[in-house]
Motif scaffolding. Sequence first.
Motif, PDB file in Angstrom:
ATOM      1  N   GLY A 839      -3.361  -3.064  10.916  1.00  0.00           N
ATOM      2  CA  GLY A 839      -4.093  -2.099  11.722  1.00  0.00           C
ATOM      3  C   GLY A 839      -3.178  -1.381  12.681  1.00  0.00           C
ATOM      4  O   GLY A 839      -2.100  -1.880  13.020  1.00  0.00           O
ATOM      5  N   VAL A 840      -3.617  -0.182  13.133  1.00  0.00           N
ATOM      6  CA  VAL A 840      -2.828   0.637  14.047  1.00  0.00           C
ATOM      7  C   VAL A 840      -3.711   1.067  15.210  1.00  0.00           C
ATOM      8  O   VAL A 840      -4.803   1.616  15.000  1.00  0.00           O
ATOM      9  N   VAL A 841      -3.228   0.815  16.428  1.00  0.00           N
ATOM     10  CA  VAL A 841      -3.927   1.234  17.635  1.00  0.00           C
ATOM     11  C   VAL A 841      -3.165   2.398  18.250  1.00  0.00           C
ATOM     12  O   VAL A 841      -2.028   2.219  18.718  1.00  0.00           O
ATOM     13  N   PRO A 842      -3.714   3.614  18.258  1.00  0.00           N
ATOM     14  CA  PRO A 842      -3.031   4.719  18.930  1.00  0.00           C
ATOM     15  C   PRO A 842      -3.099   4.530  20.438  1.00  0.00           C
ATOM     16  O   PRO A 842      -4.119   4.088  20.984  1.00  0.00           O
ATOM     17  N   VAL A 843      -2.000   4.825  21.144  1.00  0.00           N
ATOM     18  CA  VAL A 843      -1.994   4.693  22.602  1.00  0.00           C
ATOM     19  C   VAL A 843      -1.600   6.032  23.207  1.00  0.00           C
ATOM     20  O   VAL A 843      -0.813   6.789  22.639  1.00  0.00           O
ATOM     21  N   ARG A 844      -2.131   6.300  24.395  1.00  0.00           N
ATOM     22  CA  ARG A 844      -1.871   7.558  25.090  1.00  0.00           C
ATOM     23  C   ARG A 844      -1.648   7.265  26.552  1.00  0.00           C
ATOM     24  O   ARG A 844      -2.296   6.393  27.140  1.00  0.00           O
ATOM     25  N   GLY A 845      -0.707   7.960  27.138  1.00  0.00           N
ATOM     26  CA  GLY A 845      -0.328   7.682  28.514  1.00  0.00           C
ATOM     27  C   GLY A 845      -1.295   8.247  29.530  1.00  0.00           C
ATOM     28  O   GLY A 845      -1.977   9.242  29.307  1.00  0.00           O
TER      29      GLY A 845
END
Length: 888
Positions: A839-845
Amino acid sequence: MRLRHLSVLAAVTALLALPVQGQAQAAGPGRAYHVAPWGSENAYGSEARPLRTIGDCLSRVRPGDSCLIHRGTYHEQVNPPSGTKDAPITVAAYGDGPVTVDGTEPVTGWKDAGDGMVSADTDLPLDPDFNAVFLDDDRAAEGRWPNSGPDPLNATWAEADATSTDQRIDDTDLPDADWTGATVHLWAGSNPWAQQTGTVTATSPGKLDFKGGNHRCPPLCMGDQNYRNYYLVGSKAALDQPGEWYYDKTARRLYMVPPKDGIAGHTVTAKHRLWGVDLSESSYVTVRGLNLWGTSLRTGNDSTGVTVDELRATYISEFSTLPMPPDSDLAIPPFEGHIVASRILDSGVQILGTGNTLKNSEISRSAGDGVLLRGTGNTVTNNYIHDVGWMGSYTPGIEINGNGHTVTHNTVRRTGRASIDTAWQLNGTEFHDNRIAYNDLSEAMRTSRDGAPFYVCCSLNASGSSIDHNTSHDADGQVGYYIDNYSGRFLMHHNVAWNTGQRGTGFNGHAGPSIGNRDHNSSYGVGINGSSVQVSNATDATDTYISNIVGPMPITVSQTGDPLPVVRSNLITVKPGHTDAVNGELWPTAGSPVIDAGETVDGITTDVRGAAPDIGAYEYGEPIWSAGCNLPGCQQRVRHGTWTATASDGTDAAAVTDGDINTRWTGSSPQSPGQFLTVDLGEARTFDRLSLDAGRDTSGQPYGFSVAVSRDGTHWSEPLARVSGRSFTQDAVFPRQTTARHLRITLTAGGPVPWAVNDLRLYGDGPDSATTLQAEQATVVRGVRRGTAATWVLGSGDWLGFREVNLAGDRLTVRSASSCARTCSLQLRLDAPDGPLLGVVPVRGYSDGKWQEQSVRLKREVTGSHDLYLVAEGGRQVAALDWLTVRS
């Protein structure tokens, strides 16, 4: 109040990547000698021509030199010479396989001895009280009546009749035999806060007389008391089941009941060396990567600069009697109550002296201490200590005597009494400048009722000491943290307790002073039914101060003495807005009444978000700190879910699975074979140990039970474990990891009172992904530094991994904080950093460093035991990680 920005983001440019944990380290500036079982005494000591013994190597080394030890077992005592501060001596495993220093020697020459026994003439050099025997590399039990199972913390006790007196036991169940000279082990009295031993002087049918024991009668004595428990060892008459042994010290003959197939083909060894690694006259030595079997390690009172790293010590201490400590060991005038300090100085891995360190080690299986810490300025950190203190005196997981010690990030589990303790009889009243923090203490108080996982007594002055950020849970004593009998100046803060019995923290003045004791910002949860914090019977509570506490029960102060403690800014509620109280996750959720409701306490409320400090041990919006070590085995408890229980007699069994140690289910009739409880875990879970907890009551434990499992609730396995013994908490240990949704616990023996269960817990060999996997407890990391809460920032290609995680789920949740301005992600991979992508969790600052929880569905449901890796991708500053879970 100031807004605290995420320090891990601000400091990322100052970080240097750390090496992967477990890589081989350089031997040092001097010469490296090699040692191997296939070497020879006259060899050069090179890798091609190694020496045969560690002792041969140590006879040659000089400051700065190293002994690199190849795989194998070494039957010798290791006595390193001293190095210097700038050129220590190193004794280390080479890295090609396990290196074991074995304190035992084979026993051979077995002959038939009649009556179903065999014997061997052998000279055991230790004091007979310290003898230990092993059968096929497992601890063999000394002959005992009544018989007990293999786990000494799951003991079976006899119960004397109420007609017994101080020095006489009446018991109609006592076998008719000559018990004269046997050791009688007592857990008896009105409130037996320690165990004692005595010697049988005369026997007759149903009776025996003994001397010794019975100090301070009551509360520690046989007679017509609440507790009349005892057992007998040290007599040939007790030999009646395979594996039991008795040593006739006069004839120098070892007797044993052989396995059912006879003694041929089996290996018997006996303990010959108390100290497999003896550093009592050594300084500036590093010992790294050794295993100890049937022996222990010690430094000395004059040792300094010793580092013990990656030690694995098993069956370190064994003894069968609890004598009064000699007057020469006592720091205060002797009196009979000092029986509680018996064997503290005789057992455990001993870190004595000044400026020595024990780290990254597993210490297990001891009749006494796990670790004895004594002297000044020593460090015990990131260790897993378990299954110790089964003889029931005040020998704990970690015994702390002296000043200036640092005891942090240890996991201490399954102890006879306390997890961490200090003995004032041996230490004296000073307890200055000790830091005890980030330790996880659980399953304590297995052989006592009056005490705590963290316990101190008595009259201690703890000026400059801090006990903070610890977790205490799942223990059958009275309290989580217990400052007993006149002790003062203890600074307690940011501690957590649940399922600890009557109280979270207790300060006991005991009709004396309780001066300068403080408890701030601690959180107390389910399984506390008396007081969240109690100050009792204090004649003087000057400077005692309790604030910012959240708990389910009131803070109580006995209304005697002048002045009384300051008690303010606390929140008593059964709805504190915790994340998951049953599983000990006592951190606040949005809207919790603890947020911004606390007061400022200098030096304590340092990390604040919002208008004011939060009440409790966790600040909303900050990373969630964790306690305990990050070694294999440190994380074992299976997350409690929506479990339900049904009883064969139709009674309401909800209390079995509600996660509260103080609620109780009781059967409707006396115990009889075939009665059962069925437990539905709601989903398949992986485990290898089940604990049945009967609380602090003295009755209701099963006389025997078996455990079977099922995936569908219809088709059941054969029993995977059978348990006898009537300890307060009984453990069923399975031969292997088991995945199942349903459990059936069936009685196999009858008993005079109904069956009772307060709590049921499950444990697995490795962390459970359904629990919260704290980033700072990752087993391995690359390119990132761990803190006491969360990691610093992961850059692209950095990762952290958890070894042998028990998986059963299809949804990943990650709590992270990021300043990434481009496309960044955290990838979950199986078995290796470049393994299958789940799985991939997108992260944003976010500019304020805000922590965010994000969930994604995995590509498929994952089950079983696997290594789990979270890999950062996308930039130099991807994200800092707080925790992750994998659930259905």
